[in-house]
Design a protein around this motif. Structure first.
Motif: not given
Lengths: 267, 267
Positions: A99, A103-104, A208-209, B175, B200-201, B203, B205, B217-220
């Motif tokens: 992204l 942006s979402r 972090g994967v 998502w 929410d997603w 990173t 992770l 609201g804190t993610g993607a």
């Protein structure tokens, strides 16, 4: 798998300087190598090209172009294409980007990636370099690559001739997807499998994967079934082993190279 | 989202004992709660049922049944169904299980899950409990849930009446999937959305990736778009906020509860 299909991706043994890696590839009879832009640039692109040419190594891919959702992508990707020409590889792997900042909208990111590849493709074609879109595991969708499935990658590639834009089939990214086998067959029939990469899926994933790509045979993926599937799709090219793995990187590089070769032959 | 749709999943504030959680739900006007088997068993199932009933809280789901690819799943899932009856919830969330030990056959694991649900469904129907199949993010396919997409969950559910077997729509798990919106519409039209959960997603992770579910609201993720999509599909039920997050768990539970409520209302 047979030795004559093997390509060692440089990142798998990033602790080995390029001359040492080339020397050990000669010693072990390894025919191919996948290169990365940053270490190659550090060594010097022309010098790296001479080194691998003198070693008789086929450069199976250059990683990586892409990151189309950021800034300055066109200049950077043109440079990557030029580096492919110098290094003597016909395949640039594309990690397309996640992204854009703030942006979402994943759909918009995917559309932007398709547009960018359309803008880049003529230059790549002119230079004889194939663009290989790599779908990354959905866990990278936000920050690394919004192209998450082989179906999505193919949908973008199919807008272009097969010898210009294709896909990367990487077991680590695709193994979970029940739709991937049909997409592999479709990609193979169209001549769009431009790279086939192996890594195994091991858990728990590291923080972090990114650096969890497991040694072949140590994880959950039926790699033999994937090799058979890609062969049935008509792919006869090199098979690259690309592992990002902190534990492997901490070990002696020559030992890891030999272990990786053994694991490949055992698949 | 409106307060009258809100359900707080117990795991979001697992640092709060159940009586404190219930008391703060009353104070804040929170109408619903999603419970987990382990803390409820620890408190006592009957006692927990009395507590939430006295607090006027609707138990929107019990998490979780499933793990069908392991041993003793039938007895454990029947117990979970019985607990649903005692707790007064009509919905048991199923996390279906990953690869059996030593297996690399995802297709077989998925078939086994479908068979197990078929074996379990009559008992659930008899007790008036709906089974809600939760597709988990593909990063959990090997060790937690081989059902990775809403399409896969729906394909299993569709073998049964909609009031017996349905699905969980969880933004965190779905998502990234460009096919999920169509599957949501299909699930909603068939009355098979048995639970809608938000997270929410974010990173990077964390290691192990389980406890990375981010505050709303804190993610993607475009959570507002997901709420609209699920509403358009005809779902009017509770919306559960389920966060597994080490950072949230380290903080004061009441503060996290209030913050989560605020984040929900802001979606």
């Amino acid at each position: 798998m047979n030795l004559d299909r093997f390509s060692i991706n440089q990142m798998t043994v990033k602790q080995l300087p390029l001359p040492a890696l080339a020397a050990h590839c000669i010693r072990l009879g390894i025919p191919g190598i996948g290169l990365w832009r940053e270490p190659v640039q550090e060594y010097g692109v022309e010098a790296a090209a001479r080194l691998v040419r003198d070693a008789g190594l086929a450069v199976t891919t250059l990683c990586r172009g892409g990151f189309f959702t950021g800034d300055a992508w066109l200049e950077s990707n043109r440079e990557a294409i030029d580096e492919c020409v110098v290094l003597g590889t016909d395949t640039l792997v594309l990690v397309s980007g996640g992204l854009p900042a703030g942006s979402r909208d994943l759909s918009a990111a995917r559309a932007r990636i398709a547009d960018a590849i359309g803008e880049l493709a003529p230059y790549a074609a002119q230079r004889g370099v194939r663009l290989a879109i790599e779908p990354l595991h959905p866990m990278f969708a936000s920050d690394r690559c919004a192209v998450s499935t082989l179906d999505q990658a193919l949908a973008i590639a199919e807008e272009f001739p097969a010898d210009q834009v294709g896909v990367v089939v990487d077991t680590y990214h695709l193994w979970w997807d029940d739709r991937a086998p049909a997409a592999v067959a479709r990609a193979g029939a169209a001549g769009r499998i431009h790279s086939f990469q192996l890594a195994d899926w091991t858990t728990p994933l590291p923080a972090g994967v990114l650096n969890g790509r497991g040694q072949l045979g140590t994880g959950a993926i039926d790699l033999a079934a994937w090799c058979a599937r890609v062969a049935e799709a008509g792919y006869t090219g090199p098979v690259e082993v690309e592992l990002f793995n902190d534990e492997l990187w901490e070990r002696d590089g020559v030992e890891v190279l030999e272990e990786t070769l053994g694991a490949f032959l055992a698949v």
